[in-house]
Design a protein around this motif. Structure first.
Motif, PDB file in Angstrom:
ATOM      1  N   ARG A 372       0.838  -1.496   0.309  1.00  0.00           N
ATOM      2  CA  ARG A 372       0.002  -0.088  -0.239  1.00  0.00           C
ATOM      3  C   ARG A 372       0.640   1.347   0.350  1.00  0.00           C
ATOM      4  O   ARG A 372       0.464   2.102  -0.735  1.00  0.00           O
ATOM      5  CB  ARG A 372      -0.965  -0.114   0.756  1.00  0.00           C
ATOM      6  CG  ARG A 372      -2.185   0.645   1.061  1.00  0.00           C
ATOM      7  CD  ARG A 372      -2.911   0.411   2.034  1.00  0.00           C
ATOM      8  NE  ARG A 372      -2.424   0.669   3.693  1.00  0.00           N
ATOM      9  CZ  ARG A 372      -2.365  -0.175   4.261  1.00  0.00           C
ATOM     10  NH1 ARG A 372      -2.641  -1.458   4.682  1.00  0.00           N
ATOM     11  NH2 ARG A 372      -1.717  -0.280   5.435  1.00  0.00           N
ATOM     12  N   SER A 376       1.032   4.269  -2.772  1.00  0.00           N
ATOM     13  CA  SER A 376       0.413   5.510  -2.524  1.00  0.00           C
ATOM     14  C   SER A 376       1.324   6.073  -2.720  1.00  0.00           C
ATOM     15  O   SER A 376       1.272   7.694  -3.482  1.00  0.00           O
ATOM     16  CB  SER A 376       0.531   5.804  -0.999  1.00  0.00           C
ATOM     17  OG  SER A 376      -1.183   4.638  -0.808  1.00  0.00           O
ATOM     18  N   THR A 391      -7.182   7.418  -6.677  1.00  0.00           N
ATOM     19  CA  THR A 391      -7.978   7.135  -4.661  1.00  0.00           C
ATOM     20  C   THR A 391      -8.726   6.691  -4.564  1.00  0.00           C
ATOM     21  O   THR A 391      -9.235   6.100  -3.711  1.00  0.00           O
ATOM     22  CB  THR A 391      -7.097   8.885  -3.885  1.00  0.00           C
ATOM     23  OG1 THR A 391      -5.851   9.121  -4.176  1.00  0.00           O
ATOM     24  CG2 THR A 391      -7.472   8.747  -2.631  1.00  0.00           C
ATOM     25  N   TRP A 407      -6.961   4.756   1.334  1.00  0.00           N
ATOM     26  CA  TRP A 407      -6.189   4.696   0.101  1.00  0.00           C
ATOM     27  C   TRP A 407      -5.434   6.696  -0.122  1.00  0.00           C
ATOM     28  O   TRP A 407      -6.673   7.048  -0.664  1.00  0.00           O
ATOM     29  CB  TRP A 407      -6.374   4.754  -1.484  1.00  0.00           C
ATOM     30  CG  TRP A 407      -6.143   2.991  -1.132  1.00  0.00           C
ATOM     31  CD1 TRP A 407      -6.872   1.677  -0.259  1.00  0.00           C
ATOM     32  CD2 TRP A 407      -4.829   1.904  -1.605  1.00  0.00           C
ATOM     33  NE1 TRP A 407      -6.229   1.040  -0.435  1.00  0.00           N
ATOM     34  CE2 TRP A 407      -5.042   0.324  -1.097  1.00  0.00           C
ATOM     35  CE3 TRP A 407      -3.512   1.964  -2.303  1.00  0.00           C
ATOM     36  CZ2 TRP A 407      -4.270   0.048  -1.094  1.00  0.00           C
ATOM     37  CZ3 TRP A 407      -2.695   1.539  -2.363  1.00  0.00           C
ATOM     38  CH2 TRP A 407      -3.299   0.250  -2.506  1.00  0.00           C
TER      39      TRP A 407
END
Length: 408
Positions: A372, A376, A391, A407
């Protein structure tokens, strides 16, 4: 179909308007155009009657050029009817008449057609001669695409006859002429046959180069059937150089095309049976590719993911997560995945992200956090509208899957 029927009906009315006994030339001209139209619609018996009538209507002495055009059209109809010997005679007669009249382009077209039927009859030397003459004629009047087609068929004829080395030069020229004429389909066709020639001659690296040239002429979204054909051939060349990951990747990409011809599918499936069918080959390819090649590789692979069964897409997503976690360049891989994702049509984004997040959900807390974080960071490099859009997609799907992590 409606337009063709309308054109045929109009020509039939013209025949009535210009009866043969009063207007022989106009009547014969209408019969000629009617015969061509009927041939294009596959109504070959009616086409033969119309073209034969046109041939009778044009006087042999005064209108021999018009008769040559009818013979050329008659040859096309006879070839489609399977009467190849008769077609050859018609094309030969047409070519001789065009030559006598000094009509270079028409003669070139007739000799091109003659080459096709001579090859079908198994007379490779005569086909070779016809295509060679056609190319010279068509090139002399600057019909580059048509000349490229003739020289491509010359190379193909030599290849099919087993004259491998003499096939190379005309096929290379066919690629060049098609490129100059901006004939992408012709360029791809010549490059694909050139690749097969090199493959047969056990020159796999040159075959790979030729097949990759062909692929630039056959975009997946525009000419999918041709794309699949060349991808399958490329896989064979990659197998010869023992590049297993790329060979399997190319075979899977060929198989993902719904309209791929059955022989193409069988060839690709057989390669995967020989080499194994493990997921995640794209990561091994990226391991050895320079970063500037990553976007194209990922774009092509994610386009494949779109078309495969959701279970296969989930399997590939699991392999991707596994590979990303195992590599130091995880953030760079995430960026390549995101960049490729954004180049796809918007309607495909949700399915791909869903597969990715489903696969991510099976990892432990630490692994999920790492992936993640890498995704990101990759998304943070985007322009604000793209960032907000992705997102929203990632967060919405994560919520649907019951994943608490956001997110942002």
């Amino acid at each position: 179909m409606a337009d063709a029927d309308g054109a045929i009906a109009d020509l039939e009315r013209r025949l009535v308007r210009y009866p043969a006994e009063r207007y022989p030339v106009q009547h014969a001209t209408a019969q000629f155009h009617l015969g061509v139209a009927l041939t294009n619609e596959g109504r070959l018996g009616q086409a033969e009657a119309a073209l034969t009538s046109a041939l009778r209507g044009f006087e042999p002495e005064a209108l021999w050029v018009e008769r040559a055009k009818v013979r050329n059209a008659l040859g096309a109809m006879l070839r489609l009817s399977g009467r190849v010997d008769e077609a050859a005679a018609a094309f030969e007669a047409a070519a001789e008449s065009f030559e006598a009249a000094g009509l270079t382009a028409d003669q070139g077209a007739a000799r091109f057609n003659l080459g096709l039927v001579r090859r079908e009859l198994g007379d490779s030397p005569a086909a070779d001669q016809a295509f060679e003459r056609a190319c010279k004629l068509l090139e002399s009047v600057r019909l580059g695409a048509q000349a490229g087609a003739a020289v491509r068929e010359l190379g193909t004829t030599r290849f099919l006859a087993g004259d491998i080395e003499r096939a190379v030069d005309p096929l290379e020229r066919g690629v060049w002429l098609a490129d100059q004429a901006r004939d992408e389909a012709g360029r791809g066709g010549a490059a694909n046959i050139l690749g097969l020639v090199h493959l047969t001659a056990e020159r796999p690296q040159q075959a790979i180069e030729a097949f990759r040239t062909a692929l630039t002429a056959y975009p997946r979204s525009i000419r999918p059937e041709s794309y699949a054909l060349v991808k399958g051939n490329l896989a064979l060349a990659l197998e010869q150089v023992e590049d297993v990951p790329r060979a399997r990747l190319a075979s899977r990409q060929a198989l993902s095309i719904a309209v791929a011809a059955e022989p193409v599918r069988a060839q690709a499936a057989a390669l995967l049976e020989r080499l194994g069918d493990e997921p995640g080959d794209v990561l091994q390819v990226l391991d050895v590719e320079p970063p500037e090649r990553w976007p194209a590789t990922m774009r092509e692979e994610l386009a494949r993911w779109v078309d495969v069964d959701p279970r296969e897409r989930r399997t590939e997503a699991e392999a991707w997560i596994e590979g990303q976690l195992a590599r130091d360049a995880g953030a760079d891989l995430a960026e390549a995945w995101i960049d490729a994702l954004l180049e796809l049509p918007p309607q495909h984004l949700v399915g791909l992200v869903t597969s990715l997040l489903e696969a991510l959900g099976d990892r432990n807390d630490e692994e999920r956090a790492q992936v993640r974080s890498e995704f990101s960071r990759a998304m943070a490099r985007l322009h604000v509208p793209q960032l907000m859009r992705l997102t929203e997609i990632f967060s919405g799907i994560a919520q649907e899957l019951g994943q608490e992590e956001g997110w942002t």
